[in-house]
Scaffold this active site. Structure first.
Site, PDB file in Angstrom:
ATOM      1  N   GLY A  61      85.505   9.020 -20.139  1.00  0.00           N
ATOM      2  CA  GLY A  61      85.179   8.009 -19.146  1.00  0.00           C
ATOM      3  C   GLY A  61      84.635   8.686 -17.905  1.00  0.00           C
ATOM      4  O   GLY A  61      84.928   9.858 -17.640  1.00  0.00           O
ATOM      5  N   GLN A  80      82.989   9.225  -9.056  1.00  0.00           N
ATOM      6  CA  GLN A  80      83.129  10.620  -9.477  1.00  0.00           C
ATOM      7  C   GLN A  80      81.823  11.397  -9.397  1.00  0.00           C
ATOM      8  O   GLN A  80      81.829  12.623  -9.500  1.00  0.00           O
ATOM      9  CB  GLN A  80      83.685  10.693 -10.903  1.00  0.00           C
ATOM     10  CG  GLN A  80      85.116  10.207 -11.002  1.00  0.00           C
ATOM     11  CD  GLN A  80      85.607  10.318 -12.420  1.00  0.00           C
ATOM     12  OE1 GLN A  80      85.366   9.445 -13.242  1.00  0.00           O
ATOM     13  NE2 GLN A  80      86.299  11.413 -12.710  1.00  0.00           N
ATOM     14  N   CYS A 100      91.859  13.929 -15.651  1.00  0.00           N
ATOM     15  CA  CYS A 100      90.716  13.348 -14.937  1.00  0.00           C
ATOM     16  C   CYS A 100      89.700  14.445 -14.668  1.00  0.00           C
ATOM     17  O   CYS A 100      90.072  15.559 -14.267  1.00  0.00           O
ATOM     18  CB  CYS A 100      91.207  12.740 -13.621  1.00  0.00           C
ATOM     19  SG  CYS A 100      89.905  12.017 -12.607  1.00  0.00           S
ATOM     20  N   LEU A 101      88.425  14.147 -14.873  1.00  0.00           N
ATOM     21  CA  LEU A 101      87.381  15.142 -14.644  1.00  0.00           C
ATOM     22  C   LEU A 101      87.322  15.594 -13.187  1.00  0.00           C
ATOM     23  O   LEU A 101      86.892  16.709 -12.899  1.00  0.00           O
ATOM     24  CB  LEU A 101      86.017  14.591 -15.077  1.00  0.00           C
ATOM     25  CG  LEU A 101      85.870  14.279 -16.566  1.00  0.00           C
ATOM     26  CD1 LEU A 101      84.505  13.678 -16.851  1.00  0.00           C
ATOM     27  CD2 LEU A 101      86.117  15.513 -17.417  1.00  0.00           C
ATOM     28  N   HIS A 148      92.105   3.413 -16.371  1.00  0.00           N
ATOM     29  CA  HIS A 148      91.943   4.663 -15.615  1.00  0.00           C
ATOM     30  C   HIS A 148      90.624   4.646 -14.842  1.00  0.00           C
ATOM     31  O   HIS A 148      90.584   4.946 -13.643  1.00  0.00           O
ATOM     32  CB  HIS A 148      91.992   5.865 -16.579  1.00  0.00           C
ATOM     33  CG  HIS A 148      91.774   7.186 -15.924  1.00  0.00           C
ATOM     34  ND1 HIS A 148      92.800   8.087 -15.709  1.00  0.00           N
ATOM     35  CD2 HIS A 148      90.656   7.771 -15.420  1.00  0.00           C
ATOM     36  CE1 HIS A 148      92.310   9.163 -15.100  1.00  0.00           C
ATOM     37  NE2 HIS A 148      91.005   8.989 -14.923  1.00  0.00           N
ATOM     38  N   GLU A 149      89.538   4.271 -15.527  1.00  0.00           N
ATOM     39  CA  GLU A 149      88.230   4.241 -14.861  1.00  0.00           C
ATOM     40  C   GLU A 149      88.161   3.117 -13.829  1.00  0.00           C
ATOM     41  O   GLU A 149      87.563   3.275 -12.766  1.00  0.00           O
ATOM     42  CB  GLU A 149      87.100   4.110 -15.892  1.00  0.00           C
ATOM     43  CG  GLU A 149      87.012   5.258 -16.877  1.00  0.00           C
ATOM     44  CD  GLU A 149      86.982   6.637 -16.234  1.00  0.00           C
ATOM     45  OE1 GLU A 149      86.389   6.796 -15.150  1.00  0.00           O
ATOM     46  OE2 GLU A 149      87.578   7.563 -16.820  1.00  0.00           O
ATOM     47  N   HIS A 158      89.404   4.105 -10.540  1.00  0.00           N
ATOM     48  CA  HIS A 158      88.440   4.879  -9.739  1.00  0.00           C
ATOM     49  C   HIS A 158      87.601   3.979  -8.825  1.00  0.00           C
ATOM     50  O   HIS A 158      87.346   4.334  -7.680  1.00  0.00           O
ATOM     51  CB  HIS A 158      87.493   5.682 -10.643  1.00  0.00           C
ATOM     52  CG  HIS A 158      88.022   7.016 -11.050  1.00  0.00           C
ATOM     53  ND1 HIS A 158      88.327   8.008 -10.154  1.00  0.00           N
ATOM     54  CD2 HIS A 158      88.286   7.524 -12.274  1.00  0.00           C
ATOM     55  CE1 HIS A 158      88.765   9.071 -10.809  1.00  0.00           C
ATOM     56  NE2 HIS A 158      88.754   8.804 -12.095  1.00  0.00           N
TER      57      HIS A 158
END
Length: 196
Positions: free
Chosen positions: A45, A50, A105-106, A147-148, A151
Site C-alpha cells: 500500500g 507518503q 510502514c514504508l 492502514h492506508e 495515512h
C-alpha cells in the site's frame, strides 16, 4: 518514475488529506508513479502523503498476502489480484472483532508492531477513473485499506501503540527522521538538510 518516500517525522504525514477532483493535475502520471514507487519498495500500500502530497488518495495491492499459508482458501482467493486505487475515500463503518496483526510502514522502515483493527469495513470511494463505489472488505484486505486510510487522516500505525511501546521506539523513530536508517528504496528525511 520512482519517487522518494517521506520518512517518519515529516509534517505532511500528520496532515489530513484534501479531496481532489478528476481535473487534478496529471493524476494519471501521479498514479503511475505511485504504483512504481510502491512496487520498488516492496509495499502492499502507498498513500499520497507518503510521497509528500496531502491529498485523499491511496493505492493497495494485497495480492502478496495471498501466498500466506495461514489463510483459508477463500481468504487467499479474495487477495489474489486485489489491486485498487482509492480516491476521496470515506470509511462508513468498521465492524467485527478487533484483531492484532504485525504491521510495518514504508515511511517507518525496520519498525513492526502489532496493531489492533476491526475485521470488516464498509468504504465509499472513487477509482482512478472516478467511478463511484461503496464496498465491504474484510480480513487482510480491510486491514491494508485501514492502514492506508489512516495515512490520509494524518495517522501513523505508531500512533495506535501504547505509551510504553512509543517510549521504547522513540530513539529508533528519531533516527529514522534523521536518515540514520538503511532502506533499500529512495527516502526523503525531514531532519536532513538539503545540500549535504
Amino acid at each position: 518514475m520512482v519517487l522518494p518516500i517521506v520518512a517518519y517525522g515529516d509534517p505532511v504525514l500528520k496532515k489530513v488529506g484534501k479531496e481532489i477532483n478528476k481535473d487534478y493535475p496529471e493524476l494519471d502520471k501521479l498514479l503511475e508513479n505511485m504504483w512504481e514507487t510502491m512496487y520498488n519498495a516492496h509495499g502492499v500500500g502507498l498513500a499520497a502523503p507518503q510521497i509528500g502530497r496531502a491529498i485523499r488518495l491511496f493505492l493497495v495491492d494485497a495480492s502478496p498476502f495471498a501466498d500466506d499459508d495461514e489463510l483459508t482458501e477463500a481468504e487467499a482467493e479474495q487477495l489474489k489480484g486485489f489491486k485498487k486505487a482509492f480516491i476521496n475515500p470515506t470509511i462508513l463503518e468498521e465492524t467485527g472483532e478487533e484483531w492484532a496483526f504485525n504491521e510495518g510502514c514504508l515511511s517507518i522502515p525496520d519498525v513492526r508492531e502489532d496493531v489492533w483493527r476491526h475485521e470488516t469495513i464498509k468504504i465509499h470511494y472513487f477509482d482512478e477513473n472516478f467511478n463511484e463505489f461503496t464496498e465491504t472488505f474484510d480480513g487482510l484486505a480491510a486491514r491494508v485499506i485501514q492502514h492506508e486510510y489512516d495515512h490520509i487522516e494524518g495517522v501513523l500505525f505508531t500512533d495506535k501503540l501504547s505509551g510504553l511501546k512509543k517510549r521504547i521506539l522513540k530513539g529508533k523513530l528519531t533516527n529514522i527522521s534523521k536518515g540514520k536508517i538503511n532502506a533499500d528504496y529512495r527516502m526523503r528525511f525531514p531532519a536532513v538538510k538539503k545540500g549535504r
